[in-house]
Design a protein around this motif. Structure first.
Motif: not given
Length: 550
Positions: A473-485
């Motif tokens: 979901d594009p709305a969670y792109t930043s969240t996904a990247a932060q959680l991967k980190s």
């Protein structure tokens, strides 16, 4: 049977310092069942609470603290038990799956308490292969043990595990409780504090309850989970296959979805007219058997707690109730544990010690089962050894406040790729708001076939039942990247660097960024798995099964 109503007053905080004489240290009783999900305890308020399955445990919760966010770092029996005893993640204690063994020298919790002057005992399920020699007294089931006429292993003149006796005519829940009480009554040294691990086999499958419970819930329709039906936005290619082509092969099911292992077939409901009717009948059969086992455990605890009261042991004893992990109980149509989903990874944790823990308290602090041993050691006034990776949450139990530097995420890793219940290997991270799961889909020994790698992200605030994977979901792109980190950082913090299995780690790294080429390869792996499974099914007449890594 007399049921105990606690009703004890809370007193100001007291501390057990490291130099406290052994006679003044609290006793510790650690009660653990097998696969007893938090949502099958009334005090946790889940869908099953209206059935009142656990009045004794609910009273225990009302007289102590209930942890709402307690998780296994690997939701399967043997690794979870090893994490509890060692205070270590499974890549550190090297008990990766059900084939793991915990050497007596690594049984850290009883070893440290014995050094501090505690008398130590273990009764019930052990499931860690090696002799529980760190305990002064043990009386344990061999492996999984039997529900009826159980055999127990004890210390004796022959080498482990050859010293045995059998409890003829008894259900295992009754036998374990009787043996725990017998130790307290006959072998406990009243001049020493004691540490007793009292471990039930129930309610592990195949849910063989005592005959006296056969009518319990017989006329009741068991409430179904929110996720019981198929939700197309749940899961990923890793758990469904490309275009859902692997759903007949991944994750043992309540309904008929899984071709090899499903409860419609196991509980013999195939003659019913529709798939929905068959699934619902299998679900009710499953849950009623499970909850009858739970009822047996809860009733046995009433007897056990009544003895503690009558022996005046209740007030100076830290009492913990937990389970080695949760259980899916039909959520997402899944049977078992192993998954990182909430119903599986969450552990119940109730702790009562009226001298320092306020009655009726609760905490949503993130707790891992590697934290149990340091916590119990601190209650005993014992400094945890440097080998333990967990951290004591004693202060959280006593004050309800999280230390400012308390963990903001829990780590999870399931290693036992595709064995028994057909769950792909995965790892992940959970915060209070989100969960990120990475299915990398390979076994430690490379024997079970690969499954397609994939990522899942759930917004736990908006979607507590994990119905919608928002990873793409594009709305969670930043969240996904932060959680991967955060996931990469958490792996470094706990030492899961992948050096123990480099070939596995190479796959983890290959699909980490999950770009278009990785996604295309995942689709190819899905097609290959489906083709291989179909070939084996055509040749043998049954869907494939896979043995555990060794």
């Amino acid at each position: 049977m007399t049921l105990l109503v606690f009703g004890l007053a809370f007193s100001p905080l007291l501390r057990c310092e490291a130099n406290t004489p052994p006679s003044q240290r609290p006793n510790i009783i650690f009660i653990m069942s097998d696969d007893h999900a938090a949502h099958a305890i009334g005090a946790y308020g889940g869908r099953l609470a209206k059935l009142n399955p656990t009045p004794t445990l609910d009273r225990l919760a009302s007289e102590g603290m209930r942890l709402k966010n307690c998780f296994a770092v690997n939701s399967i029996c043997t690794p979870s038990r090893a994490a509890i005893l060692t205070g270590q993640y499974n890549h550190t204690n090297q008990v990766y799956d059900l084939t793991g063994s915990l050497d007596p020298t690594k049984q850290s919790l009883p070893l440290e308490l014995k050094k501090a002057g505690y008398q130590t005992a273990l009764v019930g399920k052990w499931h860690l292969v090696a002799e529980p020699a760190a305990f002064e007294h043990y009386c344990v089931l061999p492996g999984q043990g039997d529900y009826f006429n159980p055999t127990f292993l004890v210390r004796g003149p022959k080498p482990w595990p050859q010293n045995t006796f059998k409890r003829e005519g008894e259900h295992v829940t009754d036998a374990i409780t009787d043996l725990a009480l017998d130790w307290l009554k006959r072998e406990r040294d009243p001049t020493k504090p004691f540490f007793l691990m009292y471990h039930h086999k129930a309610p592990h499958d195949n849910f063989e309850f005592a005959p006296r419970y056969k009518d319990y819930l017989a006329a009741v329709d068991i409430p179904e989970p929110e996720s019981f039906g198929d939700h197309p936005s749940f899961g990923s290619i890793a758990t469904r296959g490309a275009d859902d082509e692997l759903m007949p092969y991944l994750g043992s099911s309540v309904g008929e979805r899984h071709l090899r292992r499903n409860y419609v077939k196991f509980f013999k409901h195939s003659a019913l007219s529709s798939p929905e009717e068959r699934q619902r009948a299998a679900y009710n059969d499953y849950l009623k058997r499970y909850l009858r086992c739970v009822k047996g455990v809860d009733d046995s605890l009433a007897t056990f707690f009544e003895y503690l009261r009558s022996a005046q042991l209740l007030d100076n004893t830290v009492i913990v109730y937990t389970s080695d992990q949760g259980m899916m109980l039909g959520a997402h149509d899944y049977q078992d544990k192993r998954w990182m989903y909430e119903e599986s990874a969450r552990m119940p944790f109730l702790i009562r010690y009226p001298k320092t823990i306020p009655a009726g308290s609760a905490s949503d602090a993130l707790i891992e089962n590697v934290d149990f041993a340091p916590t119990l050691l601190e209650f005993a006034g014992v400094q945890p050894p440097a080998s333990m990776q967990g951290r004591s949450f004693k202060s959280i139990c006593e004050t309800g406040a999280e230390p400012i530097d308390w963990k903001k995420a829990v780590y999870y890793r399931y290693w036992m790729h595709m064995a028994h219940h057909f769950v792909p290997a995965h790892l992940g991270i959970r915060t209070k708001e989100f969960k990120l799961i990475y299915y990398y889909g390979v076994s430690r020994d490379g024997v079970a076939p690969r499954t397609p790698p994939g990522w899942e992200l759930y917004d736990l605030q908006r979607d507590p039942h994990e119905l919608v994977n928002v990873y793409d979901d594009p709305a969670y792109t930043s969240t996904a990247a932060q959680l991967k980190s955060k996931l990469a950082e958490r792996r470094r913090q706990v030492g899961d660097h992948g050096n123990d299995y480099p070939a596995v780690e190479s796959v983890v790294q290959e699909f980490w960024n999950y770009d278009e080429s990785a996604r295309a390869k995942a689709v190819l792996i899905s097609h290959q798995f489906r083709a291989q499974a179909q070939t084996e099914q055509d040749a043998t007449g049954t869907p494939p099964k896979y043995r555990p890594a060794r």
